[in-house]
Design a protein around this motif. Structure first.
Motif, PDB file in Angstrom:
ATOM      1  N   PHE A  50       1.349   2.765   2.485  1.00 45.92           N
ATOM      2  CA  PHE A  50       0.052   2.693   3.158  1.00 45.92           C
ATOM      3  C   PHE A  50      -0.353   4.056   3.705  1.00 45.92           C
ATOM      4  O   PHE A  50      -1.516   4.457   3.613  1.00 45.92           O
ATOM      5  N   SER A  51       0.607   4.783   4.256  1.00 41.61           N
ATOM      6  CA  SER A  51       0.310   6.100   4.826  1.00 41.61           C
ATOM      7  C   SER A  51      -0.079   7.101   3.739  1.00 41.61           C
ATOM      8  O   SER A  51      -0.794   8.069   4.000  1.00 41.61           O
ATOM      9  N   LYS A  52       0.386   6.859   2.495  1.00 42.93           N
ATOM     10  CA  LYS A  52       0.013   7.722   1.375  1.00 42.93           C
ATOM     11  C   LYS A  52      -1.240   7.226   0.672  1.00 42.93           C
ATOM     12  O   LYS A  52      -1.655   7.781  -0.338  1.00 42.93           O
ATOM     13  N   ARG A  53      -1.822   6.144   1.212  1.00 45.94           N
ATOM     14  CA  ARG A  53      -3.027   5.538   0.640  1.00 45.94           C
ATOM     15  C   ARG A  53      -2.783   4.980  -0.756  1.00 45.94           C
ATOM     16  O   ARG A  53      -3.703   4.856  -1.572  1.00 45.94           O
ATOM     17  N   ASP A  54      -1.533   4.644  -1.035  1.00 47.12           N
ATOM     18  CA  ASP A  54      -1.197   3.932  -2.273  1.00 47.12           C
ATOM     19  C   ASP A  54      -1.303   2.444  -1.955  1.00 47.12           C
ATOM     20  O   ASP A  54      -0.310   1.753  -1.737  1.00 47.12           O
ATOM     21  N   PHE A  55      -2.541   1.965  -1.905  1.00 45.44           N
ATOM     22  CA  PHE A  55      -2.795   0.621  -1.405  1.00 45.44           C
ATOM     23  C   PHE A  55      -2.278  -0.475  -2.341  1.00 45.44           C
ATOM     24  O   PHE A  55      -1.917  -1.550  -1.881  1.00 45.44           O
ATOM     25  N   GLU A  56      -2.242  -0.197  -3.627  1.00 46.31           N
ATOM     26  CA  GLU A  56      -1.752  -1.208  -4.567  1.00 46.31           C
ATOM     27  C   GLU A  56      -0.282  -1.517  -4.317  1.00 46.31           C
ATOM     28  O   GLU A  56       0.126  -2.677  -4.223  1.00 46.31           O
ATOM     29  N   GLN A  57       0.525  -0.456  -4.206  1.00 44.04           N
ATOM     30  CA  GLN A  57       1.958  -0.667  -3.966  1.00 44.04           C
ATOM     31  C   GLN A  57       2.199  -1.181  -2.550  1.00 44.04           C
ATOM     32  O   GLN A  57       3.073  -2.032  -2.332  1.00 44.04           O
ATOM     33  N   ALA A  58       1.433  -0.677  -1.586  1.00 40.08           N
ATOM     34  CA  ALA A  58       1.582  -1.153  -0.209  1.00 40.08           C
ATOM     35  C   ALA A  58       1.292  -2.643  -0.129  1.00 40.08           C
ATOM     36  O   ALA A  58       1.976  -3.393   0.583  1.00 40.08           O
ATOM     37  N   SER A  59       0.282  -3.096  -0.857  1.00 40.76           N
ATOM     38  CA  SER A  59      -0.073  -4.513  -0.853  1.00 40.76           C
ATOM     39  C   SER A  59       1.077  -5.375  -1.374  1.00 40.76           C
ATOM     40  O   SER A  59       1.359  -6.448  -0.832  1.00 40.76           O
ATOM     41  N   LYS A  60       1.779  -4.893  -2.403  1.00 46.63           N
ATOM     42  CA  LYS A  60       2.924  -5.643  -2.946  1.00 46.63           C
ATOM     43  C   LYS A  60       4.019  -5.790  -1.886  1.00 46.63           C
ATOM     44  O   LYS A  60       4.621  -6.863  -1.739  1.00 46.63           O
ATOM     45  N   GLU A  61       4.275  -4.698  -1.175  1.00 49.60           N
ATOM     46  CA  GLU A  61       5.351  -4.735  -0.176  1.00 49.60           C
ATOM     47  C   GLU A  61       4.981  -5.637   1.007  1.00 49.60           C
ATOM     48  O   GLU A  61       5.805  -6.430   1.474  1.00 49.60           O
ATOM     49  N   PHE A  62       3.752  -5.525   1.493  1.00 51.01           N
ATOM     50  CA  PHE A  62       3.339  -6.360   2.625  1.00 51.01           C
ATOM     51  C   PHE A  62       3.246  -7.840   2.220  1.00 51.01           C
ATOM     52  O   PHE A  62       3.504  -8.727   3.044  1.00 51.01           O
ATOM     53  N   THR A  63       2.885  -8.096   0.970  1.00 48.47           N
ATOM     54  CA  THR A  63       2.872  -9.482   0.487  1.00 48.47           C
ATOM     55  C   THR A  63       4.279 -10.049   0.497  1.00 48.47           C
ATOM     56  O   THR A  63       4.487 -11.225   0.852  1.00 48.47           O
ATOM     57  N   ALA A  64       5.261  -9.224   0.112  1.00 54.87           N
ATOM     58  CA  ALA A  64       6.662  -9.667   0.149  1.00 54.87           C
ATOM     59  C   ALA A  64       7.080 -10.010   1.574  1.00 54.87           C
ATOM     60  O   ALA A  64       7.759 -11.019   1.813  1.00 54.87           O
ATOM     61  N   VAL A  65       6.639  -9.186   2.543  1.00 56.84           N
ATOM     62  CA  VAL A  65       6.959  -9.470   3.951  1.00 56.84           C
ATOM     63  C   VAL A  65       6.334 -10.789   4.394  1.00 56.84           C
ATOM     64  O   VAL A  65       6.951 -11.564   5.131  1.00 56.84           O
ATOM     65  N   SER A  66       5.128 -11.067   3.942  1.00 57.57           N
ATOM     66  CA  SER A  66       4.413 -12.270   4.379  1.00 57.57           C
ATOM     67  C   SER A  66       5.108 -13.555   3.937  1.00 57.57           C
ATOM     68  O   SER A  66       4.825 -14.631   4.474  1.00 57.57           O
ATOM     69  N   GLN A  67       6.014 -13.452   2.957  1.00 62.08           N
ATOM     70  CA  GLN A  67       6.748 -14.635   2.498  1.00 62.08           C
ATOM     71  C   GLN A  67       7.859 -15.040   3.465  1.00 62.08           C
ATOM     72  O   GLN A  67       8.373 -16.153   3.389  1.00 62.08           O
TER      73      GLN A  67
END
Length: 242
Positions: A174-191
């Motif tokens: 997210f800090s690198k503005r790589d929102f696609e990869q950040a979204s995958k990681e945060f989605t994993a956390v949401s599980q």
């Protein structure tokens, strides 16, 4: 009116028009060249007009450079804000980790009442996770931390730190503005329903959707944070973001 009178009148008019540029020296080749007075005045006017065009181009260039600098300042301010936020989260993570160590039982234990102190007695696993965190906090090696957390997840897929590892990867992307990869990681956390990182992960998913222009999806994430974690800091941030 004879031709001499017309010529004299035209000369007077040109002199009156050219008066403002009298202070601006014309090129020597222009002044010293041959021709009538009218032709010389015409050349002076042309030189003046060319100088004005050159000055306008310079002003336009300076205005563009100023606009670019202002944009850079705004981007730098945003990046600094993100760094401060990340550092704040990292310090909180280290505090959680130290608290977990000081209160850890001799055997692996996980409680629903306080999921933030999940801890394992596998010292190798603990060391690997803490080393990855320290790459961010102490070494400021964000690229190395990304590799370390990915390696940790591959080696310990069932770790009690799995949700946290995904969360920090999300923060790094997210800090690198790589929102696609950040979204995958945060989605994993949401599980992970019991993760203390879930509220912020949902908030970040909303912010990513918002940045990508998907307002409806962003508001869904924000509302989920507000409904599920009404008293959290993330919920307050979600309300402000809507």
């Amino acid at each position: 009116m004879n031709s001499n009178s017309v010529r004299t009148l035209a000369l007077a008019l040109l002199v009156s028009v050219a008066a403002p540029v009298a202070a601006a020296p014309a090129p020597v080749t222009e002044v010293g060249s041959g021709g009538t007075a009218i032709e010389r005045l015409e050349r002076m006017l042309q030189a003046r007009n060319q100088m004005q065009l050159d000055m306008q181009r310079q002003l336009d260039q300076m205005a563009q450079e100023l606009s670019n600098l202002r944009g850079n300042v705004e981007r730098n301010s945003y990046d600094i804000q993100q760094v401060v936020e990340r550092q704040r989260d990292l310090y909180r993570e280290i505090d959680d980790l130290r608290t977990a160590k000081s209160s850890a039982p001799k055997e692996t234990k996980s409680t629903d009442e306080n999921p933030s102190v999940n801890y394992t007695n596998d010292q190798t696993e603990n060391a690997a996770y803490e080393a990855a965190v320290n790459l961010i906090l102490k070494e400021k090696d964000y690229q190395g931390a990304t590799k370390a957390f990915n390696a940790f997840l591959q080696k310990y897929p069932e770790s009690v730190y799995t949700a946290n590892a995904h969360y920090w990867l999300g923060q790094l992307f997210f800090s690198k503005r790589d929102f696609e990869q950040a979204s995958k990681e945060f989605t994993a956390v949401s599980q992970f329903k019991d993760s203390n990182k879930r509220a912020d992960a949902l908030l970040k998913l909303g912010l990513i959707a918002q940045k990508q222009g998907n307002t409806a999806q962003a508001n869904q994430y924000f509302q989920q944070v507000i409904d599920t974690y009404p008293d959290s800091t993330s919920a307050k941030q979600a309300k402000n973001a809507m």
